[in-house]
Design a protein around this motif. Structure first.
Motif, PDB file in Angstrom:
ATOM      1  N   VAL A   7       5.555  -3.364  -0.310  1.00 32.56           N
ATOM      2  CA  VAL A   7       5.359  -4.107   0.918  1.00 32.56           C
ATOM      3  C   VAL A   7       3.924  -3.928   1.371  1.00 32.56           C
ATOM      4  CG1 VAL A   7       7.567  -4.544   2.018  1.00 32.56           C
ATOM      5  CG2 VAL A   7       6.762  -2.268   1.753  1.00 32.56           C
ATOM      6  N   PRO A   8       3.214  -4.973   1.833  1.00 35.07           N
ATOM      7  CA  PRO A   8       1.774  -5.161   1.814  1.00 35.07           C
ATOM      8  C   PRO A   8       0.818  -4.137   2.387  1.00 35.07           C
ATOM      9  CG  PRO A   8       2.800  -7.226   2.188  1.00 35.07           C
ATOM     10  CD  PRO A   8       3.894  -6.216   2.038  1.00 35.07           C
ATOM     11  N   LEU A   9      -0.435  -4.420   1.975  1.00 34.68           N
ATOM     12  CA  LEU A   9      -1.522  -3.455   2.060  1.00 34.68           C
ATOM     13  C   LEU A   9      -2.023  -3.154   3.448  1.00 34.68           C
ATOM     14  CD1 LEU A   9      -3.686  -1.834   0.581  1.00 34.68           C
ATOM     15  CD2 LEU A   9      -4.970  -3.923   0.307  1.00 34.68           C
ATOM     16  N   GLY A  10      -2.014  -4.118   4.372  1.00 39.55           N
ATOM     17  CA  GLY A  10      -2.723  -3.935   5.636  1.00 39.55           C
ATOM     18  C   GLY A  10      -2.547  -2.604   6.312  1.00 39.55           C
ATOM     19  N   ASP A  97      19.994   3.086   1.338  1.00 45.16           N
ATOM     20  CA  ASP A  97      19.943   4.447   1.853  1.00 45.16           C
ATOM     21  C   ASP A  97      18.560   5.036   1.579  1.00 45.16           C
ATOM     22  OD1 ASP A  97      22.551   4.359   2.684  1.00 45.16           O
ATOM     23  OD2 ASP A  97      23.365   5.322   0.886  1.00 45.16           O
ATOM     24  N   GLY A  98      17.874   5.453   2.644  1.00 43.22           N
ATOM     25  CA  GLY A  98      16.560   6.050   2.478  1.00 43.22           C
ATOM     26  C   GLY A  98      15.459   5.069   2.173  1.00 43.22           C
ATOM     27  N   VAL A  99      15.698   3.768   2.373  1.00 44.73           N
ATOM     28  CA  VAL A  99      14.682   2.740   2.108  1.00 44.73           C
ATOM     29  C   VAL A  99      14.625   1.787   3.294  1.00 44.73           C
ATOM     30  CG1 VAL A  99      13.863   0.932   0.552  1.00 44.73           C
ATOM     31  CG2 VAL A  99      15.156   2.868  -0.361  1.00 44.73           C
ATOM     32  N   VAL A 100      13.469   1.706   3.945  1.00 49.93           N
ATOM     33  CA  VAL A 100      13.309   0.803   5.084  1.00 49.93           C
ATOM     34  C   VAL A 100      12.022   0.007   4.941  1.00 49.93           C
ATOM     35  CG1 VAL A 100      14.645   2.164   6.737  1.00 49.93           C
ATOM     36  CG2 VAL A 100      12.230   2.654   6.417  1.00 49.93           C
ATOM     37  N   ARG A 116       3.312  -5.931   6.728  1.00 54.06           N
ATOM     38  CA  ARG A 116       4.546  -5.329   6.241  1.00 54.06           C
ATOM     39  C   ARG A 116       4.255  -4.076   5.424  1.00 54.06           C
ATOM     40  NH1 ARG A 116       7.201  -9.065   2.515  1.00 54.06           N
ATOM     41  NH2 ARG A 116       5.065  -9.792   2.167  1.00 54.06           N
ATOM     42  N   PHE A 117       5.140  -3.100   5.551  1.00 48.44           N
ATOM     43  CA  PHE A 117       5.049  -1.898   4.719  1.00 48.44           C
ATOM     44  C   PHE A 117       6.429  -1.272   4.636  1.00 48.44           C
ATOM     45  CE2 PHE A 117       4.548  -0.405   9.018  1.00 48.44           C
ATOM     46  CZ  PHE A 117       5.117   0.857   9.071  1.00 48.44           C
ATOM     47  N   MET A 128       7.551   7.989   0.328  1.00 50.49           N
ATOM     48  CA  MET A 128       6.578   7.118  -0.332  1.00 50.49           C
ATOM     49  C   MET A 128       6.358   5.923   0.591  1.00 50.49           C
ATOM     50  SD  MET A 128       5.806   8.692  -3.105  1.00 50.49           S
ATOM     51  CE  MET A 128       4.844   7.437  -3.963  1.00 50.49           C
ATOM     52  N   MET A 129       5.076   5.621   0.869  1.00 54.32           N
ATOM     53  CA  MET A 129       4.730   4.443   1.659  1.00 54.32           C
ATOM     54  C   MET A 129       4.152   3.405   0.710  1.00 54.32           C
ATOM     55  SD  MET A 129       2.059   4.016   4.854  1.00 54.32           S
ATOM     56  CE  MET A 129       3.174   4.569   6.131  1.00 54.32           C
ATOM     57  N   SER A 130       4.636   2.176   0.811  1.00 57.60           N
ATOM     58  CA  SER A 130       4.196   1.126  -0.101  1.00 57.60           C
ATOM     59  C   SER A 130       3.915  -0.155   0.666  1.00 57.60           C
ATOM     60  CB  SER A 130       5.270   0.869  -1.170  1.00 57.60           C
ATOM     61  OG  SER A 130       6.511   0.601  -0.563  1.00 57.60           O
ATOM     62  N   SER A 131       3.063  -1.001   0.072  1.00 60.78           N
ATOM     63  CA  SER A 131       2.737  -2.295   0.662  1.00 60.78           C
ATOM     64  C   SER A 131       2.324  -3.231  -0.455  1.00 60.78           C
ATOM     65  CB  SER A 131       1.608  -2.155   1.695  1.00 60.78           C
ATOM     66  OG  SER A 131       0.412  -1.766   1.063  1.00 60.78           O
ATOM     67  N   PRO A 132       2.421  -4.558  -0.252  1.00 56.31           N
ATOM     68  CA  PRO A 132       2.090  -5.512  -1.312  1.00 56.31           C
ATOM     69  C   PRO A 132       0.645  -5.358  -1.783  1.00 56.31           C
ATOM     70  CG  PRO A 132       3.239  -6.597   0.475  1.00 56.31           C
ATOM     71  CD  PRO A 132       2.877  -5.228   0.970  1.00 56.31           C
ATOM     72  N   GLY A 133       0.487  -5.382  -3.079  1.00 54.83           N
ATOM     73  CA  GLY A 133      -0.845  -5.377  -3.658  1.00 54.83           C
ATOM     74  C   GLY A 133      -1.528  -4.030  -3.678  1.00 54.83           C
ATOM     75  N   SER A 134      -0.807  -2.954  -3.408  1.00 48.14           N
ATOM     76  CA  SER A 134      -1.432  -1.630  -3.432  1.00 48.14           C
ATOM     77  C   SER A 134      -0.478  -0.620  -4.041  1.00 48.14           C
ATOM     78  CB  SER A 134      -1.825  -1.184  -2.022  1.00 48.14           C
ATOM     79  OG  SER A 134      -0.674  -0.923  -1.246  1.00 48.14           O
ATOM     80  N   SER A 135      -1.035   0.488  -4.500  1.00 51.94           N
ATOM     81  CA  SER A 135      -0.208   1.550  -5.058  1.00 51.94           C
ATOM     82  C   SER A 135       0.509   2.290  -3.936  1.00 51.94           C
ATOM     83  CB  SER A 135      -1.084   2.533  -5.847  1.00 51.94           C
ATOM     84  OG  SER A 135      -1.746   1.884  -6.909  1.00 51.94           O
ATOM     85  N   SER A 136       1.644   2.860  -4.249  1.00 49.15           N
ATOM     86  CA  SER A 136       2.380   3.638  -3.269  1.00 49.15           C
ATOM     87  C   SER A 136       1.634   4.935  -2.959  1.00 49.15           C
ATOM     88  CB  SER A 136       3.784   3.959  -3.788  1.00 49.15           C
ATOM     89  OG  SER A 136       4.529   2.775  -3.981  1.00 49.15           O
ATOM     90  N   LEU A 137       1.779   5.398  -1.734  1.00 46.76           N
ATOM     91  CA  LEU A 137       1.137   6.636  -1.298  1.00 46.76           C
ATOM     92  C   LEU A 137       2.198   7.670  -0.965  1.00 46.76           C
ATOM     93  CD1 LEU A 137      -1.596   5.174   1.088  1.00 46.76           C
ATOM     94  CD2 LEU A 137      -1.941   6.074  -1.213  1.00 46.76           C
ATOM     95  N   ARG A 138       2.009   8.880  -1.478  1.00 49.08           N
ATOM     96  CA  ARG A 138       2.952   9.957  -1.215  1.00 49.08           C
ATOM     97  C   ARG A 138       2.657  10.609   0.124  1.00 49.08           C
ATOM     98  NH1 ARG A 138       1.491  13.469  -4.755  1.00 49.08           N
ATOM     99  NH2 ARG A 138       0.853  15.199  -3.424  1.00 49.08           N
TER     100      ARG A 138
END
Length: 261
Positions: A7-10, A97-100, A116-117, A128-138
């Protein structure tokens, strides 16, 4: 579980730069004013445009990107990054479960921006935080408070708790012909509340300190059957989760492992 949630980068980029204390692309005064304008617009939006957000409790707390808690992200029941200068959350969707997944109020200065993220529980005290077009961050949970200091044992009669009491013996190093828990191994001993009983003497325990439910630290003074007194030794006993194995550790030297007889 949505393992491939992106879910996206912003917001991720903004949060990561804030948390790591980096400047990234230079932020002008105009950008700051635009963000303030967005927040002002958000304050005036109706409840239908800004539905209530209640973030599950498992996400709450203080988190650091890659374990860096110098500039943490605070997640509460209603916000991710509480206190940060960013648009408020506009919606949340529980995907599993555990994903929002979240979205934020749009910034009128950048109407095409995708805020969006997503957050995913990746393990104990890890997101893990994720956004469209970017790698996930721990993100790792930051300590809410310093560890509690060791506590002197306070229980009926004092001393080591009953879970440690009983006869213990090594599984190796027997005297010739010896066998564990038969009385002829040469290594067996008995733990009582305030003393250790050996075939050749006893050790008096003092300064008994609880590290946790299964670990206690103490000072042991051995006195042989002939009355010869040794030197006090700081000893730590750690009990296995099933209560059948005991590890004896010292400030110096290798630990010894015993089994319950």
């Amino acid at each position: 579980m949505h393992k491939g949630l992106f879910v996206p980068l912003g917001v991720v980029a903004a949060l990561a730069l804030t948390a790591c204390g980096e400047s990234g692309a230079s932020a002008s005064d105009e950008t700051g004013e635009s963000m303030a304008d967005a927040l002002a617009v958000a304050d005036g939006q109706t409840l239908t445009e800004q539905p209530a957000v209640t973030i599950p409790a498992e996400f709450h707390g203080t988190w650091g990107f890659m374990g860096d808690c110098a500039n943490p992200i605070v997640i509460t029941a209603t916000e991710v990054g509480e206190g940060d200068d960013q648009p408020p959350l506009s919606k949340m969707e529980i995907l599993d479960d555990g994903v929002v997944e979240f979205d934020r109020v749009s910034n009128p200065e950048f109407p095409e921006a995708d805020y969006r993220f997503g957050l995913t529980v990746a393990g104990p005290d890890m997101l893990m935080m994720s956004s469209p077009g970017s790698s996930s961050l721990r993100m790792e949970r930051c300590a809410e408070a310093p560890a509690e200091p060791l506590q002197e044992v306070a229980q009926e009669g004092g001393g080591l708790p009953r879970s440690f009491h009983g006869e213990w013996d090594m599984t190796y190093g027997y005297e010739e012909g010896g066998e564990a828990c038969t009385g002829n191994s040469g290594n067996a001993f008995t733990i009582e509340a305030r003393r250790l009983v050996y075939p050749f003497g006893t050790a008096r325990l003092s300064d008994i300190t609880r590290v946790n439910d299964r670990e206690y630290r103490m000072s042991a003074l051995f006195v042989s059957d002939e009355g010869v007194e040794g030197t006090p030794t700081v000893t730590t006993y750690t009990l296995s989760s099933d209560g059948q194995q005991l590890t004896e550790s010292f400030e110096d030297g290798e630990p010894f492992v015993y089994i319950r007889c």
